[in-house]
Design an enzyme around this catalytic site. Structure first.
Site, mmCIF file in Angstrom:
data_model
loop_
_atom_site.group_PDB
_atom_site.id
_atom_site.type_symbol
_atom_site.label_atom_id
_atom_site.label_comp_id
_atom_site.label_asym_id
_atom_site.label_seq_id
_atom_site.Cartn_x
_atom_site.Cartn_y
_atom_site.Cartn_z
ATOM 1 N N GLY A 23 4.190 17.363 5.268
ATOM 2 C CA GLY A 23 4.808 18.370 4.969
ATOM 3 C C GLY A 23 6.014 18.720 5.705
ATOM 4 N N HIS A 78 0.402 2.147 12.125
ATOM 5 C CA HIS A 78 0.587 1.075 13.252
ATOM 6 C C HIS A 78 -0.905 1.012 13.789
ATOM 7 C CE1 HIS A 78 2.019 5.027 14.151
ATOM 8 N NE2 HIS A 78 1.443 4.913 15.491
ATOM 9 N N LEU A 93 -2.740 6.255 10.631
ATOM 10 C CA LEU A 93 -1.448 5.818 11.057
ATOM 11 C C LEU A 93 -1.401 4.269 10.486
ATOM 12 C CD1 LEU A 93 -1.220 7.294 14.604
ATOM 13 C CD2 LEU A 93 0.013 8.204 12.679
ATOM 14 N N LYS A 122 11.155 7.644 5.260
ATOM 15 C CA LYS A 122 12.226 7.493 5.903
ATOM 16 C C LYS A 122 13.667 7.134 5.430
ATOM 17 C CE LYS A 122 8.849 8.185 8.594
ATOM 18 N NZ LYS A 122 8.212 8.459 7.468
ATOM 19 N N GLY A 131 -10.813 -4.849 -6.447
ATOM 20 C CA GLY A 131 -12.085 -5.797 -5.763
ATOM 21 C C GLY A 131 -13.145 -4.875 -5.686
ATOM 22 N N GLY A 157 -7.100 2.038 2.410
ATOM 23 C CA GLY A 157 -6.289 3.091 2.726
ATOM 24 C C GLY A 157 -6.896 4.677 2.228
ATOM 25 N N GLY A 195 0.721 -1.156 -0.012
ATOM 26 C CA GLY A 195 0.119 0.096 -0.008
ATOM 27 C C GLY A 195 0.920 1.282 -0.015
ATOM 28 N N THR A 196 0.104 2.414 0.553
ATOM 29 C CA THR A 196 1.208 3.624 0.359
ATOM 30 C C THR A 196 2.043 3.570 1.331
ATOM 31 O OG1 THR A 196 -1.062 4.852 0.264
ATOM 32 C CG2 THR A 196 0.741 6.064 1.450
ATOM 33 N N HIS A 213 22.874 4.047 31.698
ATOM 34 C CA HIS A 213 23.643 5.246 31.389
ATOM 35 C C HIS A 213 24.715 5.223 30.678
ATOM 36 C CE1 HIS A 213 25.212 9.486 32.459
ATOM 37 N NE2 HIS A 213 26.294 8.581 32.572
#
Length: 468
Positions: A185, A323, A321, A50, A114, A144, A39-40, A446
């Site tokens: 954007g 996820h 989103l 990314k 479909g 989507g 998909g997108t 740390h």
């Protein structure tokens, strides 16, 4: 029936729904109109953006921070063709991975569009020509969304473009106008600003990333202006855009009603996304789209008014989103199998992959004030983090919002290095109803960036941060 489950669409919601259905022993089919799955998100969204964000960040660091690290480089330049080539290779690797997963899980796949003939019969208009019909007990709509187009802002895909075209430019624009100060954007604006474009963002709201906690938008705007030279025209209503051949002109009204013109080599229209339901034949099964947002109506089980027909992801209400769509895909598959799954929509994190990154989960300060809920706030700046100083990533902060009486964490808002990954700890904590003091008393390695979360939790717990 040929299938227990038919999934229409192969984005993160669709392919995950198909895999989970197959894992649960349901005979499953997936229909996708394009030649590749994903998909997108995998093809023209999350993954390719990314890839370019990472590439552009490397270039920006080579130009601006390598010398301070003691790395001398000369004549660093952008090879945009190679950058796009690498991005396309990343897409290919990911989409090939989905193809493998379909075969591994024995999901039948069909390439075509479909549409519903009736509630159990799907007609597939095959990409290679002809038609085919398949039947199923349950159908999951996962088609989507597409970039939103405004009636007064014609997108020609040449100079006035969407995020899709922005991922394939063959040149670095000298000047670039971005309409929309949201996630898409700002991410694409960052890519080209790092590569050398003078970027101007035109936004209708009075702040960027307006749906997130107000402090995050203010900090991000400050950093993007300081580090990348990006300009922001907030509170500006765009009234039109024109392709001049080799440039664009965007017209907008400022808060006082004055006309403002912004010139650019290209103009990216990034004003959101719209649910994509074209060609589904929903009218054949009596499903009417909601007037606002053209979303498919569903109940708490993500089932449409037609029994056995479900919808997930960007075509239903809620945040757009990847996820969130994945969680809904699993939710519906498990519901069909007779299980009792659950999604806590308050704990779906939002992320902006600029640098610094921005991540947020739970309620914002603005929402808590609107609800009249008593809360306490603790913040910790990355400039006080040893790890952030070592990596020269000192912009930003972590903010923890907790209930005044119970100390339960109500919201966590971060802007800084690697907070896209750090936010997961906050999601886990809130899923288990943790208090700010719970996080404050957990040992964090740390030096790490995650110590900033612990310190912010300490600040929210009786204002007792250690390192500031």
């Amino acid at each position: 029936m040929q299938y227990d489950v038919i999934v229409i669409g192969s984005g993160p919601g669709g392919y995950v729904a198909a895999i989970r259905s197959a894992q649960l022993g349901l005979k499953t089919a997936m229909i996708e109109k394009y030649a590749t799955f994903g998909g997108t998100c995998l093809n023209v969204g999350c993954i390719p953006s990314k890839a370019l964000l990472d590439s552009s960040e490397h270039f920006h660091n080579a130009q601006h921070t390598f010398a301070e690290h003691g790395i001398d480089v000369k004549d660093v330049k952008v090879n945009i063709k190679q950058m796009i080539k690498r991005k396309n290779e990343v897409i290919s690797q990911n989409t090939a991975g989905i193809t493998f997963l379909m075969k591994k899980n024995k999901v039948d796949t069909y390439e075509g569009v479909g549409s519903f003939k009736d509630k159990n019969t799907i007609k597939i208009t095959l990409t290679k020509g002809g038609e085919q019909e398949i039947t199923g007990k349950n159908v999951i709509i996962a088609t989507g969304s597409k970039p939103t187009a405004l009636p007064f802002l014609p997108i020609d895909k040449k100079r006035i473009i969407t995020s899709t075209e922005a991922l394939n430019l063959t040149e670095v624009p000298k000047t670039l106008t971005v309409i929309g100060g949201g996630v898409i954007g700002l991410e694409l604006g960052s890519v080209y600003a790092r590569l050398g474009s003078k970027v101007t963002v035109v936004e209708f709201a009075d702040s960027i990333i307006a749906t997130m906690d107000g402090g995050l938008g203010k900090e991000l705007q400050k950093v993007l202006k300081k580090s990348l030279g990006m300009e922001f025209l907030l509170g500006h209503k765009v009234t039109g855009a024109k392709n001049n051949g080799k440039s664009t002109t965007v017209e907008a009204l400022d808060a006082k009603g004055n006309t403002v013109k912004v010139e650019g080599d290209y103009c990216i229209v990034a004003v959101g996304r719209t649910a994509y339901t074209d060609g589904l034949g929903l009218e054949n099964i009596g499903i009417k789209l909601e007037e606002r947002g053209r979303k498919i109506p569903v109940n708490a089980h993500l089932e449409t008014p037609v029994k056995g027909i479900y919808a997930i992801g960007d075509v239903v209400a809620g945040a757009m989103l990847a996820h969130k769509a994945e969680e809904e895909g699993v939710f519906v598959a498990e519901s069909i199998a007779g299980q009792k799954p659950h999604i806590n929509y308050n704990l779906i994190p939002g992320v902006v992959y600029t640098w610094p990154e921005v991540a947020s989960v739970g309620l914002t300060e603005e929402q808590l004030k609107e609800q009249g809920k008593k809360y306490k706030s603790g913040s910790f700046p990355f400039k006080a983090s040893g790890r952030a100083k070592a990596s020269m990533d000192t912009d930003g902060f972590v903010k923890v919002l907790a209930d005044t009486e119970t100390d339960e964490i109500l919201g966590v808002h971060m802007i800084g290095p690697r907070v896209a990954d750090m936010i997961a700890e906050a999601v886990v904590a809130m899923e288990f109803r943790a208090s700010a003091e719970d996080i404050a008393r957990i040992c964090h390695a740390h030096p790490t960036y995650t110590e900033a979360f612990k310190e912010a939790a300490l600040a929210a717990t009786d204002n007792r941060a250690i390192h500031m």
